[in-house]
Design a protein around this motif. Structure first.
Motif, PDB file in Angstrom:
ATOM      1  N   ALA A   6       0.619  -1.206   0.108  1.00  0.00           N
ATOM      2  CA  ALA A   6      -0.261  -0.065  -0.447  1.00  0.00           C
ATOM      3  C   ALA A   6       0.742   1.418  -0.098  1.00  0.00           C
ATOM      4  CB  ALA A   6      -0.811  -0.443   1.515  1.00  0.00           C
ATOM      5  N   ALA A   7       2.220   1.383   1.096  1.00  0.00           N
ATOM      6  CA  ALA A   7       3.183   2.746   1.154  1.00  0.00           C
ATOM      7  C   ALA A   7       3.354   2.873  -0.392  1.00  0.00           C
ATOM      8  CB  ALA A   7       3.047   2.950   2.418  1.00  0.00           C
ATOM      9  N   LEU A   8       3.965   1.779  -0.802  1.00  0.00           N
ATOM     10  CA  LEU A   8       4.619   2.040  -1.847  1.00  0.00           C
ATOM     11  C   LEU A   8       4.464   1.903  -3.201  1.00  0.00           C
ATOM     12  CD1 LEU A   8       8.113   0.014  -0.785  1.00  0.00           C
ATOM     13  CD2 LEU A   8       7.733   2.746  -0.359  1.00  0.00           C
ATOM     14  N   ILE A   9       4.385   2.686  -3.722  1.00  0.00           N
ATOM     15  CA  ILE A   9       3.607   3.018  -5.411  1.00  0.00           C
ATOM     16  C   ILE A   9       4.539   1.960  -6.280  1.00  0.00           C
ATOM     17  CG2 ILE A   9       2.856   4.606  -7.677  1.00  0.00           C
ATOM     18  CD1 ILE A   9       1.525   6.207  -4.796  1.00  0.00           C
ATOM     19  N   GLY A  10       4.313   1.664  -7.227  1.00  0.00           N
ATOM     20  CA  GLY A  10       5.432   0.390  -8.303  1.00  0.00           C
ATOM     21  C   GLY A  10       6.017  -0.331  -7.520  1.00  0.00           C
ATOM     22  N   LYS A  41       7.956  -3.333  -8.531  1.00  0.00           N
ATOM     23  CA  LYS A  41       7.087  -4.590  -8.468  1.00  0.00           C
ATOM     24  C   LYS A  41       7.455  -5.965  -8.880  1.00  0.00           C
ATOM     25  CE  LYS A  41       2.144  -4.606 -10.378  1.00  0.00           C
ATOM     26  NZ  LYS A  41       1.802  -3.277 -10.687  1.00  0.00           N
ATOM     27  N   PRO A  42       8.748  -5.527  -9.159  1.00  0.00           N
ATOM     28  CA  PRO A  42      10.078  -6.446  -9.123  1.00  0.00           C
ATOM     29  C   PRO A  42      10.343  -6.727  -7.507  1.00  0.00           C
ATOM     30  CG  PRO A  42      10.735  -4.783 -10.614  1.00  0.00           C
ATOM     31  CD  PRO A  42       9.187  -4.471 -10.305  1.00  0.00           C
ATOM     32  N   VAL A  43      10.625  -5.672  -6.848  1.00  0.00           N
ATOM     33  CA  VAL A  43      11.075  -5.567  -5.784  1.00  0.00           C
ATOM     34  C   VAL A  43      10.248  -6.066  -4.682  1.00  0.00           C
ATOM     35  CG1 VAL A  43      11.755  -3.808  -4.722  1.00  0.00           C
ATOM     36  CG2 VAL A  43      13.331  -3.383  -5.849  1.00  0.00           C
ATOM     37  N   LYS A  44       8.942  -6.085  -4.494  1.00  0.00           N
ATOM     38  CA  LYS A  44       7.843  -6.163  -3.751  1.00  0.00           C
ATOM     39  C   LYS A  44       7.863  -8.004  -3.895  1.00  0.00           C
ATOM     40  CE  LYS A  44       5.252  -2.177  -3.335  1.00  0.00           C
ATOM     41  NZ  LYS A  44       3.918  -1.500  -5.170  1.00  0.00           N
ATOM     42  N   ARG A  45       8.307  -7.954  -5.187  1.00  0.00           N
ATOM     43  CA  ARG A  45       7.817  -9.449  -5.722  1.00  0.00           C
ATOM     44  C   ARG A  45       8.834 -10.094  -5.315  1.00  0.00           C
ATOM     45  NH1 ARG A  45       7.154  -9.950 -10.856  1.00  0.00           N
ATOM     46  NH2 ARG A  45       9.124 -10.283 -10.571  1.00  0.00           N
ATOM     47  N   ARG A  46      10.389  -9.958  -5.258  1.00  0.00           N
ATOM     48  CA  ARG A  46      12.155 -10.089  -4.301  1.00  0.00           C
ATOM     49  C   ARG A  46      11.469 -10.493  -2.679  1.00  0.00           C
ATOM     50  NH1 ARG A  46      16.340 -11.310  -6.653  1.00  0.00           N
ATOM     51  NH2 ARG A  46      16.837 -12.087  -4.502  1.00  0.00           N
ATOM     52  N   ILE A  47      10.636  -9.253  -2.565  1.00  0.00           N
ATOM     53  CA  ILE A  47      10.847  -9.534  -1.351  1.00  0.00           C
ATOM     54  C   ILE A  47       9.403 -10.451  -0.579  1.00  0.00           C
ATOM     55  CG2 ILE A  47       9.047  -7.972   0.933  1.00  0.00           C
ATOM     56  CD1 ILE A  47      10.568  -5.803  -0.203  1.00  0.00           C
ATOM     57  N   ARG A  48       8.370 -10.531  -1.615  1.00  0.00           N
ATOM     58  CA  ARG A  48       7.778 -12.115  -1.034  1.00  0.00           C
ATOM     59  C   ARG A  48       8.322 -13.278  -0.773  1.00  0.00           C
ATOM     60  NH1 ARG A  48       2.395 -11.120   0.063  1.00  0.00           N
ATOM     61  NH2 ARG A  48       1.337  -8.811  -0.418  1.00  0.00           N
ATOM     62  N   GLU A  49       9.351 -13.412  -1.758  1.00  0.00           N
ATOM     63  CA  GLU A  49      10.152 -14.314  -2.218  1.00  0.00           C
ATOM     64  C   GLU A  49      11.523 -14.291  -0.486  1.00  0.00           C
ATOM     65  OE1 GLU A  49      10.641 -14.512  -6.698  1.00  0.00           O
ATOM     66  OE2 GLU A  49      12.540 -14.462  -6.017  1.00  0.00           O
ATOM     67  N   ILE A  50      11.601 -13.030  -0.215  1.00  0.00           N
ATOM     68  CA  ILE A  50      12.501 -13.730   0.808  1.00  0.00           C
ATOM     69  C   ILE A  50      11.666 -13.744   1.924  1.00  0.00           C
ATOM     70  CG2 ILE A  50      14.196 -12.709   2.433  1.00  0.00           C
ATOM     71  CD1 ILE A  50      15.018 -10.837  -0.126  1.00  0.00           C
ATOM     72  N   ALA A  51      10.429 -13.529   2.063  1.00  0.00           N
ATOM     73  CA  ALA A  51       9.592 -13.657   2.939  1.00  0.00           C
ATOM     74  C   ALA A  51       9.640 -15.143   3.413  1.00  0.00           C
ATOM     75  CB  ALA A  51       8.502 -12.835   3.557  1.00  0.00           C
ATOM     76  N   ALA A  52       8.705 -15.305   2.012  1.00  0.00           N
ATOM     77  CA  ALA A  52       8.358 -16.960   1.588  1.00  0.00           C
ATOM     78  C   ALA A  52       9.958 -17.937   2.333  1.00  0.00           C
ATOM     79  CB  ALA A  52       7.729 -17.501   0.709  1.00  0.00           C
ATOM     80  N   TYR A  53      10.483 -17.457   2.232  1.00  0.00           N
ATOM     81  CA  TYR A  53      11.413 -18.402   2.436  1.00  0.00           C
ATOM     82  C   TYR A  53      12.112 -18.407   3.616  1.00  0.00           C
ATOM     83  CZ  TYR A  53      17.356 -19.307   3.042  1.00  0.00           C
ATOM     84  OH  TYR A  53      18.312 -19.721   2.572  1.00  0.00           O
ATOM     85  N   LEU A  54      11.930 -17.357   4.182  1.00  0.00           N
ATOM     86  CA  LEU A  54      12.403 -17.423   5.823  1.00  0.00           C
ATOM     87  C   LEU A  54      11.010 -18.714   6.483  1.00  0.00           C
ATOM     88  CD1 LEU A  54      13.696 -13.813   6.387  1.00  0.00           C
ATOM     89  CD2 LEU A  54      15.250 -15.760   5.514  1.00  0.00           C
ATOM     90  N   LEU A  55      10.760 -17.838   5.962  1.00  0.00           N
ATOM     91  CA  LEU A  55       9.871 -19.012   7.242  1.00  0.00           C
ATOM     92  C   LEU A  55       9.688 -20.682   6.755  1.00  0.00           C
ATOM     93  CD1 LEU A  55       6.612 -17.263   8.239  1.00  0.00           C
ATOM     94  CD2 LEU A  55       5.226 -17.627   6.217  1.00  0.00           C
ATOM     95  N   VAL A  56       9.877 -20.583   5.640  1.00  0.00           N
ATOM     96  CA  VAL A  56       9.678 -22.059   5.535  1.00  0.00           C
ATOM     97  C   VAL A  56      11.067 -22.165   6.434  1.00  0.00           C
ATOM     98  CG1 VAL A  56      10.455 -23.392   3.896  1.00  0.00           C
ATOM     99  CG2 VAL A  56       8.656 -22.015   2.814  1.00  0.00           C
ATOM    100  N   ASP A  57      12.250 -21.701   6.326  1.00  0.00           N
ATOM    101  CA  ASP A  57      13.491 -21.938   6.564  1.00  0.00           C
ATOM    102  C   ASP A  57      13.303 -22.219   8.471  1.00  0.00           C
ATOM    103  OD1 ASP A  57      16.610 -21.396   6.553  1.00  0.00           O
ATOM    104  OD2 ASP A  57      16.045 -20.559   8.444  1.00  0.00           O
ATOM    105  N   LYS A  58      12.654 -21.028   9.212  1.00  0.00           N
ATOM    106  CA  LYS A  58      11.855 -21.225   9.812  1.00  0.00           C
ATOM    107  C   LYS A  58      11.193 -22.782  11.082  1.00  0.00           C
ATOM    108  CE  LYS A  58       9.613 -18.151  13.203  1.00  0.00           C
ATOM    109  NZ  LYS A  58       9.052 -17.081  13.746  1.00  0.00           N
ATOM    110  N   LYS A  88      15.431   2.843  -2.064  1.00  0.00           N
ATOM    111  CA  LYS A  88      16.258   2.101  -1.808  1.00  0.00           C
ATOM    112  C   LYS A  88      15.955   1.498  -0.316  1.00  0.00           C
ATOM    113  CE  LYS A  88      19.620   2.823  -4.343  1.00  0.00           C
ATOM    114  NZ  LYS A  88      19.651   3.788  -5.480  1.00  0.00           N
ATOM    115  N   THR A  89      16.439   3.031   0.143  1.00  0.00           N
ATOM    116  CA  THR A  89      16.028   3.585   2.287  1.00  0.00           C
ATOM    117  C   THR A  89      14.783   2.839   2.637  1.00  0.00           C
ATOM    118  OG1 THR A  89      17.477   5.593   1.566  1.00  0.00           O
ATOM    119  CG2 THR A  89      17.290   5.078   3.438  1.00  0.00           C
ATOM    120  N   THR A  90      13.942   3.217   1.789  1.00  0.00           N
ATOM    121  CA  THR A  90      12.474   3.413   2.442  1.00  0.00           C
ATOM    122  C   THR A  90      12.873   1.699   2.336  1.00  0.00           C
ATOM    123  OG1 THR A  90      11.564   5.085   0.698  1.00  0.00           O
ATOM    124  CG2 THR A  90      10.466   3.926   1.761  1.00  0.00           C
ATOM    125  N   VAL A  91      12.797   1.442   1.162  1.00  0.00           N
ATOM    126  CA  VAL A  91      12.309  -0.737   1.475  1.00  0.00           C
ATOM    127  C   VAL A  91      13.903  -1.189   1.856  1.00  0.00           C
ATOM    128  CG1 VAL A  91      12.683  -2.749   0.469  1.00  0.00           C
ATOM    129  CG2 VAL A  91      11.735  -0.588  -1.006  1.00  0.00           C
TER     130      VAL A  91
END
Lengths: 309, 129
Positions: free
Chosen positions: A46-50, A52-69, A95-98
């Motif tokens: 919601a907060a970050l406009i556009g 898309k690839p960054v958001k997808r990567r962050i989702r991937e990392i989050a999923a990876y960490l969740l599975v790792d957990k 970059k800083t915001t993310v």
């Protein structure tokens, strides 16, 4: 002879053999909700406009960490995952915001203990005389322990033209901590794409220790307009219809000019428009209402130097 | 073998590193600045211990202090090392917690020395044995 037995001549144990713990079931969805990571990701969307690839990567990392957990709770993972990241992209692409949000995501998932972000540049790490660099770098690292260390414009750390440069010392200390204290802090390097590439090829140690390279694309025109409006709304301003049309023209014109810095240019443009609006209201010398104080008109945008040539 | 007892926890068995880290984390969570000092002279009247680096302000996590403690132990294995947490809040402005985090394998020994003064007055002092 099979590949697995060349070295020792003995049978290699089958990886992933059935252990008692491995048969247990873990509800990933429940884990997902427990960590409240969905709230952070939704906020990010919601907060970050556009981006898309960054958001997808962050989702991937989050999923990876969740599975790792989940794997960790079953005793399937031994070493902590490498979470150091590199953010590359043009100026003003968020970059800083993310990075700030990344700290919060890693904290919720329990990969950093405190979840704060320490943002530094070369000046904070590299000293001015012999023996000054190590204490300075260590000081910063100590402050960042338990959180995320964000090194902006990381390529300045390495100055190939000066072989006496103290940056190398800072790099060595950083690499050592990145390798040995992976559970204590996460390092995020940020900088412009091409220069980061040179930096990584000169310091292969960094490239191999960084697992996640995230590239921040430039914003599209419509996204920049939307960003400016969000910025303005946060400050209690709005653009009228004429101003919005002027803004679209402004983005197109600004992009062609040198030193275009995406969202940062738009923030500056908005700040200058605010000044002009204040001047207009002041010079009109008439009573103003709330609506007048809030509204930025086309004239304020069109007065920009960007349109002058 | 008598132990030097100074600061908090000194009558307890020595704290483990995990316990030390937990104490540091508590101090940091209170907003106190943690610092390390070491000495080879643990006489109770010796208030001048050497500082190991500067006090650590703005830390959030105990790992940073533990790293310094490890470095200090490596550099001064035969010293006493003390950790103190300073509270800069107005009205306190003092050390709120101090305890020993390292002692040498061979502990310092002290004995009581009596000196007879004029009129058979006894003067006592603690001297290194």
């Amino acid at each position: 002879m099979t590949i697995g037995t060349i070295e020792t001549g003995q049978a290699v144990p089958v990886v992933g053999a059935e252990t008692p713990a491995a048969s247990a079931r873990i509800d990933l969805k429940a884990l997902y909700h427990d960590t409240q990571i969905d709230a952070v990701l939704a906020e990010l969307d919601a907060a970050l406009i556009g981006l898309k690839p960054v958001k997808r990567r962050i989702r991937e990392i989050a999923a990876y960490l969740l599975v790792d957990k989940a794997r960790r709770s079953l005793g399937l993972a031994a070493t902590p995952p490498t979470l150091h990241m590199a953010f590359t992209g043009n100026p003003g692409t968020g970059k800083t915001t993310v990075a700030l949000r990344m700290a919060s995501i890693l904290h919720r998932l329990g990969y950093v203990r405190k979840g704060h972000l320490v943002s530094v540049t070369r000046d904070d790490l590299v000293g001015q005389y012999i023996g000054h660099t190590a204490p300075k770098t260590k000081e910063v690292l100590k402050r960042a322990m338990g959180g995320v260390l964000f090194i902006d414009e990381a390529y300045y750390l390495y100055r190939p033209e000066n072989e006496k440069d103290y940056g190398q010392e800072a790099i060595e200390i950083l690499l050592q901590v990145m390798e040995n204290q992976r559970e204590d802090l996460v390092v995020i390097l940020a900088g412009y794409g091409d220069r980061m590439e040179t930096f990584f090829s000169a310091n292969p140690g960094f490239r191999s220790r960084i697992a996640h390279h995230i590239d921040f694309p430039d914003y599209e025109d419509a996204e920049l307009v939307a960003i400016t409006e969000t910025l303005a709304a946060a400050e209690g301003y709005r653009f009228d219809d004429g101003a919005r049309a002027a803004l679209v023209d402004y983005v197109t014109a600004r992009r062609r000019r040198p030193s275009f810095a995406n969202a940062r240019s738009m923030r500056n443009a908005f700040d200058r428009a605010r000044l002009r609006q204040a001047m207009r209201l002041f010079e009109a010398d008439a009573p103003v209402d709330g609506e007048a104080l809030r509204t930025i008109t086309a004239a304020e945008i069109r007065a920009s130097r960007v349109f002058s040539d | 073998m008598p132990k030097i007892t100074q600061g908090a926890f000194s009558f307890l068995p020595d704290l483990t590193d995990d316990q030390i880290a937990a104490q540091i984390q508590y101090a940091l969570d209170q907003g106190w600045a943690v610092s390390l000092e070491f000495t080879d002279d643990p006489h109770p009247r010796n208030t001048y211990w050497d500082m190991w680096g500067t006090p650590m302000f703005d830390l959030r996590d105990a790992a940073g202090v533990m790293g310094e403690l490890k470095a200090c132990r490596t550099a001064n294995p035969d010293s006493y090392i003390r950790l103190s947490a300073f509270d800069s809040t107005r009205g306190w402005e003092t050390v709120r917690l101090a305890f020993m985090v390292h002692r040498p394998t061979q502990e310092a020994k002290f004995r009581l020395e009596r000196t007879e003064g004029p009129g058979r007055v006894q003067h006592y002092s603690v001297v290194r044995a």
